[in-house]
Design a protein around this motif. Structure first.
Motif, PDB file in Angstrom:
ATOM      1  N   HIS A 173       0.933   9.677  -9.498  1.00  0.00           N
ATOM      2  CA  HIS A 173      -0.255   9.718 -10.352  1.00  0.00           C
ATOM      3  C   HIS A 173      -1.385   8.834  -9.829  1.00  0.00           C
ATOM      4  CE1 HIS A 173       1.499   6.114 -12.297  1.00  0.00           C
ATOM      5  NE2 HIS A 173       0.250   5.831 -12.628  1.00  0.00           N
ATOM      6  N   HIS A 174      -1.076   7.858  -8.962  1.00  0.00           N
ATOM      7  CA  HIS A 174      -2.144   7.059  -8.356  1.00  0.00           C
ATOM      8  C   HIS A 174      -3.017   7.930  -7.448  1.00  0.00           C
ATOM      9  CE1 HIS A 174       0.368   3.181  -8.959  1.00  0.00           C
ATOM     10  NE2 HIS A 174      -0.408   3.414  -9.998  1.00  0.00           N
ATOM     11  N   SER A 175      -2.399   8.809  -6.690  1.00  0.00           N
ATOM     12  CA  SER A 175      -3.189   9.690  -5.821  1.00  0.00           C
ATOM     13  C   SER A 175      -3.947  10.721  -6.646  1.00  0.00           C
ATOM     14  CB  SER A 175      -2.295  10.372  -4.784  1.00  0.00           C
ATOM     15  OG  SER A 175      -1.294  11.126  -5.413  1.00  0.00           O
ATOM     16  N   ALA A 191      -7.006   8.963  -7.909  1.00  0.00           N
ATOM     17  CA  ALA A 191      -7.952   8.769  -6.809  1.00  0.00           C
ATOM     18  C   ALA A 191      -8.689  10.062  -6.488  1.00  0.00           C
ATOM     19  CB  ALA A 191      -7.223   8.252  -5.575  1.00  0.00           C
ATOM     20  N   ILE A 192      -7.981  11.178  -6.491  1.00  0.00           N
ATOM     21  CA  ILE A 192      -8.625  12.467  -6.237  1.00  0.00           C
ATOM     22  C   ILE A 192      -9.625  12.788  -7.341  1.00  0.00           C
ATOM     23  CG2 ILE A 192      -8.213  14.963  -6.158  1.00  0.00           C
ATOM     24  CD1 ILE A 192      -5.590  14.297  -4.660  1.00  0.00           C
ATOM     25  N   LEU A 193      -9.240  12.533  -8.591  1.00  0.00           N
ATOM     26  CA  LEU A 193     -10.171  12.767  -9.698  1.00  0.00           C
ATOM     27  C   LEU A 193     -11.444  11.941  -9.530  1.00  0.00           C
ATOM     28  CD1 LEU A 193      -7.972  12.934 -12.918  1.00  0.00           C
ATOM     29  CD2 LEU A 193      -9.487  14.696 -12.052  1.00  0.00           C
ATOM     30  N   LYS A 194     -11.288  10.672  -9.199  1.00  0.00           N
ATOM     31  CA  LYS A 194     -12.458   9.804  -9.044  1.00  0.00           C
ATOM     32  C   LYS A 194     -13.325  10.235  -7.870  1.00  0.00           C
ATOM     33  CE  LYS A 194     -10.684   5.545 -11.065  1.00  0.00           C
ATOM     34  NZ  LYS A 194     -10.269   4.169 -10.777  1.00  0.00           N
ATOM     35  N   LEU A 195     -12.710  10.538  -6.738  1.00  0.00           N
ATOM     36  CA  LEU A 195     -13.481  10.862  -5.541  1.00  0.00           C
ATOM     37  C   LEU A 195     -14.092  12.258  -5.584  1.00  0.00           C
ATOM     38  CD1 LEU A 195     -11.243   9.338  -2.733  1.00  0.00           C
ATOM     39  CD2 LEU A 195     -13.461   8.537  -3.497  1.00  0.00           C
ATOM     40  N   LEU A 209       0.820  -1.211   0.000  1.00  0.00           N
ATOM     41  CA  LEU A 209       0.000   0.000   0.000  1.00  0.00           C
ATOM     42  C   LEU A 209       0.853   1.259   0.000  1.00  0.00           C
ATOM     43  CD1 LEU A 209      -2.850  -0.941   2.494  1.00  0.00           C
ATOM     44  CD2 LEU A 209      -3.099  -0.454   0.065  1.00  0.00           C
ATOM     45  N   ASN A 210       1.913   1.255   0.792  1.00  0.00           N
ATOM     46  CA  ASN A 210       2.800   2.417   0.822  1.00  0.00           C
ATOM     47  C   ASN A 210       3.523   2.608  -0.504  1.00  0.00           C
ATOM     48  OD1 ASN A 210       2.158   3.238   3.424  1.00  0.00           O
ATOM     49  ND2 ASN A 210       3.698   1.899   4.336  1.00  0.00           N
TER      50      ASN A 210
END
Length: 126
Positions: free
Chosen positions: A84-86, A89-93, A76-77
């Motif tokens: 770009h994973h975060s 995630a921000i775009l989706k949420l 996970l870390n």
């Protein structure tokens, strides 16, 4: 958890699992995702109560050096370390959590691009 720490201090499976869940659950959106994926069943009523529950369960418990889920923590870390994973995630949420919010985001981006094109054409025609 207290029984496990008292009688099985070197086999803390339940405590390790609760630490993993506390690591995963930081907000009500996390609880909502876990409930939708059927990983967690919320019988407390509100998602905020679940967040509070997991945060308070581990308050006075010290984690062991060797956690049974340490490889999951490591993965996970490593996944979160990739920037770009975060962003995804921000775009989706934030921007695509519902259909209408996604449509509004796409419309805003299209409007911004068209305004930029119009500005460039106006500057070129001078």
């Amino acid at each position: 958890m207290a029984w496990e720490q008292r009688y099985y201090p070197h086999e803390t499976l339940i405590c390790d699992y609760v630490f993993l869940m506390e690591y995963l659950i930081k907000s009500t959106e996390d609880v909502d995702l876990l409930v939708r994926k059927r990983i967690l069943i919320n019988q407390l009523g509100s998602h905020k109560a679940v967040v509070t529950l997991f945060n308070k369960l581990c308050k006075h418990v010290t984690p062991m050096e060797k956690n049974h889920y340490s490889d999951i923590f490591r993965k996970l870390n490593a996944y979160n370390a990739v920037r770009h994973h975060s962003w995804i995630a921000i775009l989706k949420l934030q921007y695509f959590s519902t259909l209408w919010r996604g449509v509004a985001t796409v419309a805003a981006v299209v409007l911004l691009v068209l305004t930029l094109i119009q500005t460039i054409c106006a500057v070129i025609s001078l």
